[in-house]
Enzyme design. Sequence first.
Site, mmCIF file in Angstrom:
data_model
loop_
_atom_site.group_PDB
_atom_site.id
_atom_site.type_symbol
_atom_site.label_atom_id
_atom_site.label_comp_id
_atom_site.label_asym_id
_atom_site.label_seq_id
_atom_site.Cartn_x
_atom_site.Cartn_y
_atom_site.Cartn_z
ATOM 1 N N PHE B 11 -14.629 10.086 11.887
ATOM 2 C CA PHE B 11 -14.071 10.058 13.247
ATOM 3 C C PHE B 11 -15.093 9.499 14.222
ATOM 4 C CE2 PHE B 11 -11.567 12.274 16.749
ATOM 5 C CZ PHE B 11 -10.403 11.562 16.501
ATOM 6 N N GLU B 145 -7.441 -4.537 4.835
ATOM 7 C CA GLU B 145 -7.569 -5.703 5.729
ATOM 8 C C GLU B 145 -8.691 -5.497 6.741
ATOM 9 O OE1 GLU B 145 -5.549 -8.820 6.061
ATOM 10 O OE2 GLU B 145 -7.413 -9.135 7.165
ATOM 11 N N GLY B 150 -12.441 -7.462 11.083
ATOM 12 C CA GLY B 150 -11.822 -6.602 12.094
ATOM 13 C C GLY B 150 -10.349 -6.914 12.235
ATOM 14 N N LYS B 221 -18.630 -8.649 3.040
ATOM 15 C CA LYS B 221 -17.271 -9.127 3.314
ATOM 16 C C LYS B 221 -16.882 -10.225 2.328
ATOM 17 C CE LYS B 221 -17.511 -7.743 8.141
ATOM 18 N NZ LYS B 221 -18.016 -8.132 9.477
#
Lengths: 332, 332
Positions: B11, B145, B150, B221
């Site tokens: 969180f 995704e 982002g 990535k």
Amino acid sequence: MKTVRCSIIGFGAIGQGVAEVLLMKREYLESIGLDVRVVAVVDSKGATVNPDGVDLADCLARKREKGTVALEKLTGLEVIKSVEHELVIETTPTNIKTGGAGLQNMLAAFEMGRDVVTSNKGPLAMKYRELVETAKAAGCRFRFEATVGGSMPVINLVNEVLAGNNVRSIKGILNGTCNYILSRMIEEKASYSDILAESMELGIAETDPSYDVEGIDTACKLVILANAIFGLDATYRDVGVTGITKITPEALDMAYKNGHVIKLIGEVSRDRIHVAPRLVPINHPLAVGGTLNVASVDTELAGEITVTGKGAGSIETASAILSDLVAIYRDC
Amino acid sequence: MKTVRCSIIGFGAIGQGVAEVLLMKREYLESIGLDVRVVAVVDSKGATVNPDGVDLADCLARKREKGTVALEKLTGLEVIKSVEHELVIETTPTNIKTGGAGLQNMLAAFEMGRDVVTSNKGPLAMKYRELVETAKAAGCRFRFEATVGGSMPVINLVNEVLAGNNVRSIKGILNGTCNYILSRMIEEKASYSDILAESMELGIAETDPSYDVEGIDTACKLVILANAIFGLDATYRDVGVTGITKITPEALDMAYKNGHVIKLIGEVSRDRIHVAPRLVPINHPLAVGGTLNVASVDTELAGEITVTGKGAGSIETASAILSDLVAIYRDC
């Protein structure tokens, strides 16, 4: 393996591109469980029909040699009404005054319970709502990614990949011919008419270029986006349109010295559909050159997402038709 | 209406972004038939659990005021194992050495038969194959995704919208911090260390910037793209990596005078996974500035398709998580 019988209605550059792509992609389609069988190919002179599947390589060769694929005197409409198949691939030439044969073909396809995938802008720019409602009432699928931006994905990108993300506006360069002319005018410091002549020689501009250079093509694409993404009920008549015919090399040069290029920008939002030449900063994602298309999608959650790609070309446009075909039949 | 019970494990900025987006999008989700109910929120200090749905606005307020959402001493792993729910939203901090808590959380989720949507690169850069196979064996859905770019769609764009189109390579700018530093070095003719200091002040670079500026983030990535799009079984160790720490303002200036910018470009194909500074022509679609991310997908049928968007930001990244959630539950 699921068999998808389809017709190709319209066998110009894009229809032939579809045939080539289906030949290239037979193995891929089988790997995802689809046996795509073209049972009819139609051009303006007639049709080739075989309920077991026509030979696409033969069709392409015959078209090249004789100028037509026709072996029998049947129109697209007659094929749609009389030959059993699941999917109509509608690639006849666009007509934005009446919707042309394409409109009749699509409506007939839905009446016969057939799905439609198309690259034909005219019917969607004129009668979007009627087409979508007829498809829905008949329980047919209707997809048209190829009508906007050729191989550059916009409609499916927004409606699928960006699902849940409110779109505030879409703006972009949706006509490669105009982009080519404006890019070359800067590079060569040459007049509009000189570069238009060059573009015609290269086959980038049509013999009658008015549909492109006056912004009509861009306007049609905006109408499709307005309806498919913003849920409007717009037609070509709702678009404010200014083309590129009055842009001078001096104006382009002055803009460039101030860090800008001039581009024919189409913009659509809930409130406004508009095409006009606009200043774009040189390092902005919309400032792409050559014949490229680009669309910038302003979203509520993700900010601006910009996509660039080849807006035309027979194989490129056929690849958008392939994606739509796969999306319809892959999972059901 | 279908009820989707989910947990938010982690969180920090992104987990809180997910909570905000779910609050904003309740009505939209209901309009597509989904009642998305968060039954547990977990951070490093503990958890809030309510089988009927926690109050997300309360969770956000408590996190802001007290620095934690915790009302009871439960870890993410304990919540995943003991609370009934369908979907684990995994947004714990990335760890590329071991995969970290995220890896254990995801594996436990699949063992319990829960779907996973994540923004957490580490586990996918380390153990992609194991994760995908565990998910598949358990009949669970697994989407990610948000791990690459982002809000800029890449994985879903290629695997869904461009379906059927072989991808030859993907290259792009996948790290906004590096792009910001290089863009500012040109604008200000300033040194790497000066602009790095500025970036830290603005919160664009982390206090320990090595993960970004040494190309590690970009490499992770690329590994995810290599595995998810090219079907490889790569890990971070398979990537050739050079960062941006040795680029001088003089080099940038010389490139600029020759019509180029220097960008940290990641490239992946079947044969090679590689990150290094490279020259890019100023008017090329990859030459985007600021903190933008960009990816250029070279396809067999459609040529190059380039997508640009915000690579970071909590709401932006949460929007990619939302798209994945919608993709999983909308049609089934």
